[in-house]
Design an enzyme around this catalytic site. Sequence first.
Site, PDB file in Angstrom:
ATOM      1  N   ARG A   1      -1.632  11.384 -16.297  1.00 47.49           N
ATOM      2  CA  ARG A   1      -1.611  12.438 -17.306  1.00 47.49           C
ATOM      3  C   ARG A   1      -2.744  12.317 -18.317  1.00 47.49           C
ATOM      4  NH1 ARG A   1       4.911  12.919 -18.296  1.00 47.49           N
ATOM      5  NH2 ARG A   1       5.355  13.847 -16.265  1.00 47.49           N
TER       6      ARG A   1
ATOM      7  N   ARG B   1       2.346   6.384 -19.153  1.00 47.38           N
ATOM      8  CA  ARG B   1       3.582   6.440 -18.358  1.00 47.38           C
ATOM      9  C   ARG B   1       3.415   7.344 -17.137  1.00 47.38           C
ATOM     10  NH1 ARG B   1       7.627   9.980 -17.873  1.00 47.38           N
ATOM     11  NH2 ARG B   1       7.229  11.281 -19.688  1.00 47.38           N
TER      12      ARG B   1
END
Lengths: 228, 530
Positions: B265, B360
Site C-alpha cells: 500500500r 501492514r
Amino acid sequence: MKIDIQGTLYEIPHIEITLLNALVYIRENINPSLKFGYNCKSGVCGSCAVRVNFQETLSCQYKVQDGDKIEPLLRHENVAGLLVDYKKAKQNLQKIQTWLHVRSEKVMGEACEELIEKQSDCILCSSCFSACPVLDVKQSFLGPFALTRAWRYVADVREEEKKSFIEKMQNDGIWDCTLCGECTVACPMGIDPKSDILHLRTKSMQAGFFDPTPQPSFEDDFGFNPNF
Amino acid sequence: MFDILIVGSGGAGLSAALEAKKQGAKVAVICQSAPTNAATCMAQGGFNGVIYDDEGDSPSLHVKDTMTSSSSLAIEKNVKDMCEGAKEDIFWLEDIGMPFSRKKDRIAQRKFGAASKDRTAYSQDYTGLKLLHTLYDNCLKEGIAFLDNSFVLELIVEEGTCKGVVLLDIQSGEIKAFESKSVVLATGGYAGIYHGFSTNGIESTGDGLALALKSSAILSDMEFVQFHPTSLKSSSVLVSESARGAGGFLLNQKGERFVEELMTRDEVSRAVFSQMKKNNSVFLDIRHLGSEFINKNLPQEKKLINIHEHIDPSEQLIPISPAAHYSMGGVDVDEDLQTNVQGLFAVGECSNVKVHGANRLGGNSLLEIVHFGRKVAKTSYMYAQKTSLHVELKSYEKKVKKEIDKLLQNEKSDTFFALREELGKELFEKAGIYRDEEGLKSLIHNIENIEARYNKLTISDTNMSYNTWLVSHLKFGNSLSVAKALSLCAIQREESRGAHYRDDFQKPANEALHSYVQMQNSALHVRFLK
C-alpha cells in the site's frame, strides 16, 4: 437551504452534502449542542439512523434537500437531541437468542452461505424497529431485526438446535407481524424482514407449531356478523 | 472487582471478551457508544490465513510475505505466532457462525496486495461488519457484561501498576471509577487524527494511546501510518483493495497505468500521490470486472461509489485519492500483549505487537485482532489470577469530576472544531505520504500552537447528560497528544522505510530500529532502539 431539526430551522449552504455532513456543519458552526449519532460515514456502523420527512434513513447515506424535516427514530426513547436509547429494542436479541446454539456437523457450501447472505448484512441501525406499527399496540413484540437475525441463524446450515430455537419466536414473535412491509421499506441494507418472518412461519409450521391467534370459524360466523 | 476490564468493543475487544469468559474470568467490555459501532465493521476486504494444505500455500509463505512488507521492523516470532494460528482462528470463527463467502464447499480466499498466494478469506466486501456482528452475537450468547455509552477518562495507575479506570457515563453524566486486576486497551487506531483525509470513522483518533501516554506507558513506531491508495476522492470513503485484487487498474486522466496495482500500500499510495502532485487525476477502473461480479463481490463499494461519486463503477471510472487508513504504531507490547505498565495490556490496532512493522499487509489486521484478542485474554487472566488490589475509587471519582467541572463554564466559548480541521490538514500535508525535516518542524510547532489555543477553551453546554460536545472536546485533546508523539518520532526517523517516506532521507538506514516515545516529567521523550 433550510432544514428543520425537531422544530428548529437551520440555514445550511446550498451544496450537495449528506445529511450527516449537514448535521456536522450545524454542530461545528451554529449549535455545538446538537446531538446526533455518527461514526463510520459509510453506512455500516448503524449509529446514524434518523427519520427524514417521516421516513427512516441513515443520515450518512442521504443527500439532504431544502425543507427536509429531521426527527429521531420512533418507538425508541428519545434521550437527547436526535439520539435514542436502543437498549429496549436490542434486548429482543437476547430474548430469542439470535446466535448459533449448537454447531452441526454440516459443511456450509456456496448455496447455503447465499441463503443467509442478505440477513447477515444487518447493521443494527434499528430503522426497522422505528418503522414497525405493531410496537404501538404490543410493546413486547420482538420486532423486525430480532426476527431477521433469528432467521439468519435458523437458516444457517451449521445450526443444529433449530426446533427449540424456533419455539422461542412463537410468542410475541412471528405471528404478531401484520406483514405491512414498513420494515422492508425502512431497511438501508435492502433486507426484507417481512419475508424473513414469513420464512420463519413456514419453518414453524414444518416443526409442528401454528398461529396461536384465534382463527374465525363457523361458530362465530367467521368473526363477521353485521347484526351483532 | 473485575479480573479483566476491556476498553473497546471492536474485533480485538470482543475476541478477548469471549476467550476471557471461556477461561472463567470476571470480564466486562467498556465501549464509547454501542458495541457494533466499532471501526471493525468498516473493514471490507478480508482476513488472512492459510486454511487448506493442498493449495500450494503455507504459513511460512504467509510469514515471509508479512516480514517482507514490514521492511525488517516486524518481529518474526510474533508474525509466526499469528500466521501459524490463523487456521485455528478462522475455524473458530466458522464454528461460532461467521458467514465467510464460499467457493464450492470451501471458505473462499482472494488475492491481496503483496501476497504471494490467494489467502484472504472474506464475506463479500462486508468482512469486518460480519466479523463484528458474529462476535457480538456470541457475546450476547455468553452473557458478556457491557458498559455502553462510557468514555474512559483516565487509567488508575498506582506504583507503576494499572488497577482500573475512571470513566464518564455519557447517559447520566456521572464520573465512575472501576477497579480491575488487569485492563486491556482495545481502543483502535489513530489514522482518524488526519481529520478530513482519512478513511476512518470520526471517532478513530487514538484515545487509548493518549490514556497510555498519560500513564507512562511507552508507544512505539508511532510515525508509521498506512495510507490506503484508493479512497473516494470526494469523501475519503474506503474502496477496498479487493477491487484491485480482482483485477482493477489505476489510471490517470490520460488513461495511462502508472503502477503495479498490487504492490504494498505504501508503494501504491506514493505512486498515486506523485501523479496528483503532477496535477494528474487518478481513477480506479473496474469496468472490465463486469456488473455481475461487482454486484456479487463488491456490493458495499458499488453502493458507496454511487452515493458519494454518483457513478456506476461497472460503466464509469472511479475518482480516487489516498487517505490515512491504518496505524501500525501503538502502545508498545511484548508477545503477551503486556505493556511496560504492570497490569496494563493492549491489543489490536491501538497496540504495536510488531507484526506489521513499517507497512501492514491487507487482510492481516482482521487476523491480528482476532488472534491476539484471544491471546490477551489468556495472558491478562494469568496475570490477574496472581493479583489482588484495593483502590480508593471515590477519591479518583472526585478528582476527575473536579477536572471536568473546570471545563464546563456557563459563558459562551469558542469550540475546538476549527482546530480539529486545522490539525487534520497539517498532518496530511506534513506527516503524510511524503515527509521532510522542514515540514515536520513546522508541524511540531503548529501542533504546539493548536494545543495552546485548545487549552484556553471551555464548554458552555453544562448539561452533563449526553454531553457529546464534552466528549468530542476531550477526544480532540487526546488527538493532540497522539499527533505530537507521531510528529516527534517522524522527525527523528531520518530514513525512508515502508510507510514512512522522507524526501530528505530517501533510503532505509543500515539498521532497522524502532522508535519509542514516553511521557516523562510532562514532556515526550523519544528513543530509537532495536
